[in-house]
Structure formats: structure tokens, C-alpha cells
Design a protein around this motif. Structure first.
Motif, PDB file in Angstrom:
ATOM      1  N   SER A  37      10.694 -20.661   9.154  1.00 43.81           N
ATOM      2  CA  SER A  37      12.017 -20.921   8.596  1.00 43.81           C
ATOM      3  C   SER A  37      12.612 -19.586   8.176  1.00 43.81           C
ATOM      4  O   SER A  37      12.239 -19.027   7.161  1.00 43.81           O
ATOM      5  N   ARG A  67      16.938 -20.727   6.478  1.00 50.65           N
ATOM      6  CA  ARG A  67      17.008 -21.939   5.674  1.00 50.65           C
ATOM      7  C   ARG A  67      15.598 -22.479   5.492  1.00 50.65           C
ATOM      8  O   ARG A  67      14.709 -22.178   6.262  1.00 50.65           O
ATOM      9  N   HIS A  88      12.969 -25.501   5.648  1.00 52.74           N
ATOM     10  CA  HIS A  88      12.782 -26.734   6.410  1.00 52.74           C
ATOM     11  C   HIS A  88      11.481 -27.386   5.968  1.00 52.74           C
ATOM     12  O   HIS A  88      10.444 -26.730   5.940  1.00 52.74           O
ATOM     13  N   SER A  98      16.402 -29.904   5.252  1.00 53.81           N
ATOM     14  CA  SER A  98      16.753 -28.524   5.567  1.00 53.81           C
ATOM     15  C   SER A  98      17.964 -28.089   4.760  1.00 53.81           C
ATOM     16  O   SER A  98      18.801 -28.896   4.380  1.00 53.81           O
ATOM     17  N   GLY A  99      18.002 -26.789   4.501  1.00 51.81           N
ATOM     18  CA  GLY A  99      19.096 -26.198   3.746  1.00 51.81           C
ATOM     19  C   GLY A  99      18.577 -25.113   2.833  1.00 51.81           C
ATOM     20  O   GLY A  99      17.476 -24.597   3.019  1.00 51.81           O
ATOM     21  N   ARG A 100      19.362 -24.789   1.848  1.00 45.69           N
ATOM     22  CA  ARG A 100      18.992 -23.771   0.869  1.00 45.69           C
ATOM     23  C   ARG A 100      18.434 -24.492  -0.365  1.00 45.69           C
ATOM     24  O   ARG A 100      19.180 -24.810  -1.294  1.00 45.69           O
ATOM     25  N   PHE A 116      21.021 -28.835   0.218  1.00 49.61           N
ATOM     26  CA  PHE A 116      20.239 -29.240   1.376  1.00 49.61           C
ATOM     27  C   PHE A 116      20.470 -30.712   1.691  1.00 49.61           C
ATOM     28  O   PHE A 116      21.136 -31.419   0.938  1.00 49.61           O
TER      29      PHE A 116
END
Length: 164
Positions: free
Chosen positions: A82, A85, A87, A101-103, A109
Motif C-alpha cells: 500500500s 493509501r 488497504h 481503503s483510504g487515509r 476511508f
């Protein structure tokens, strides 16, 4: 349905309420102190345990399990690669899975099932400091499970940051 979670540094033994969009206490995250491994319980407003969140003792990668009524409901692991971001993969007991997923550390996220958005976790629509929102997009979703997933991945990301 939107939920508000008071964000703070999680320590074993911390308890905090998750409120619904009307400000009512909906779920209690009950941190269990004096345990060999990191353990939390997600309880309803009446104090009934809905989901138990446990850190796996022996694992190559940081892993947490979610249990309902003593049975494993899901296993959460960070994906290996990753770059920009975070995951995470949530493997459900029925063989299906959720993607997160995301920050994560920024509390921005999403939780998806087969490409469909189930929950959006964000601070962007809140003005209260140290609070993030969990918007469960589908009413037929398991709200307790999605909240437990959000709590777990944030906890795992915070622990990874602390460990360096």
C-alpha cells in the motif's frame, strides 16, 4: 444512518460511546484492561455484547478478529503493498470479503463490498474536533459490523504508526 465517534488515542481500558445522528448513545466500545491481547467489545445501548474485537496473538502481519456469540465473524489484515493509501482486507466467515481503503490515520476511508460502498468514514462533514463520522450507506447492512471494522482498522493503523 450516520454515527459519530469521539476520536482519541486508544488505550486498553478506554471506553467510549458511538452516537447516532440524533445524538443518542447507540453503541459502547468497551476496552478490556488486563488482558493478554488487545480486546474490545462493541455493545448496544443496553449493554449487550454484539461483537468482540481481538488482536491475534501470533500472526505474521497485524491481524484482528471479530467474533459474534463466540464464533469468528471476520478477520482483518492489512494488505502488504500500500503505497499512497492504506488497504485492509476483511475476510468474512461466509467466504466473502470487504475492502477498506483510504487515509485511515486521517479518518478518510471507505468500506466496500464487491465494489459497492457500504460505509464512508470521514471527518470532512463534522465541525467537532477529534470526532469522525461513519455513514452507513445501505440500511440493510450490519451496522455493528461496519462500526467494528472502522474501529479495528483505525486501531491497527495507530498501532503500526506507534511501532514505527
Amino acid at each position: 444512518m450516520k454515527y459519530l465517534v469521539r476520536d482519541k488515542i486508544f488505550a486498553i481500558g478506554d471506553d467510549y460511546w458511538i452516537e447516532d445522528e440524533d445524538g443518542r448513545k447507540a453503541f459502547l466500545v468497551d476496552g478490556k484492561a488486563m488482558r493478554l491481547r488487545d480486546t474490545l467489545e462493541l455493545k448496544d445501548a443496553d449493554g449487550r455484547v454484539l461483537i468482540t474485537l481481538r488482536q491475534k496473538l501470533v500472526s505474521l502481519r497485524d491481524t484482528m478478529t471479530l467474533e459474534r456469540d463466540g464464533e469468528t465473524l471476520a478477520t482483518i489484515r492489512k494488505k502488504r503493498l500500500s503505497l499512497l493509501r492504506n488497504h485492509y482486507r476483511v475476510s468474512l466467515a461466509d467466504g466473502s470479503g470487504l475492502e477498506v481503503s483510504g487515509r485511515i490515520l486521517d479518518r478518510e476511508f471507505a468500506v466496500e463490498y464487491d465494489g459497492e460502498l457500504l460505509a464512508d468514514i470521514s471527518r470532512r462533514w463534522l465541525r467537532v474536533r477529534e470526532t469522525y463520522g461513519v455513514e452507513v450507506v445501505r440500511d440493510d447492512s450490519d451496522h455493528a459490523l461496519l462500526l467494528a471494522v472502522a474501529v479495528c482498522v483505525i486501531r491497527m493503523a495507530e498501532k503500526e504508526r506507534e511501532d514505527g
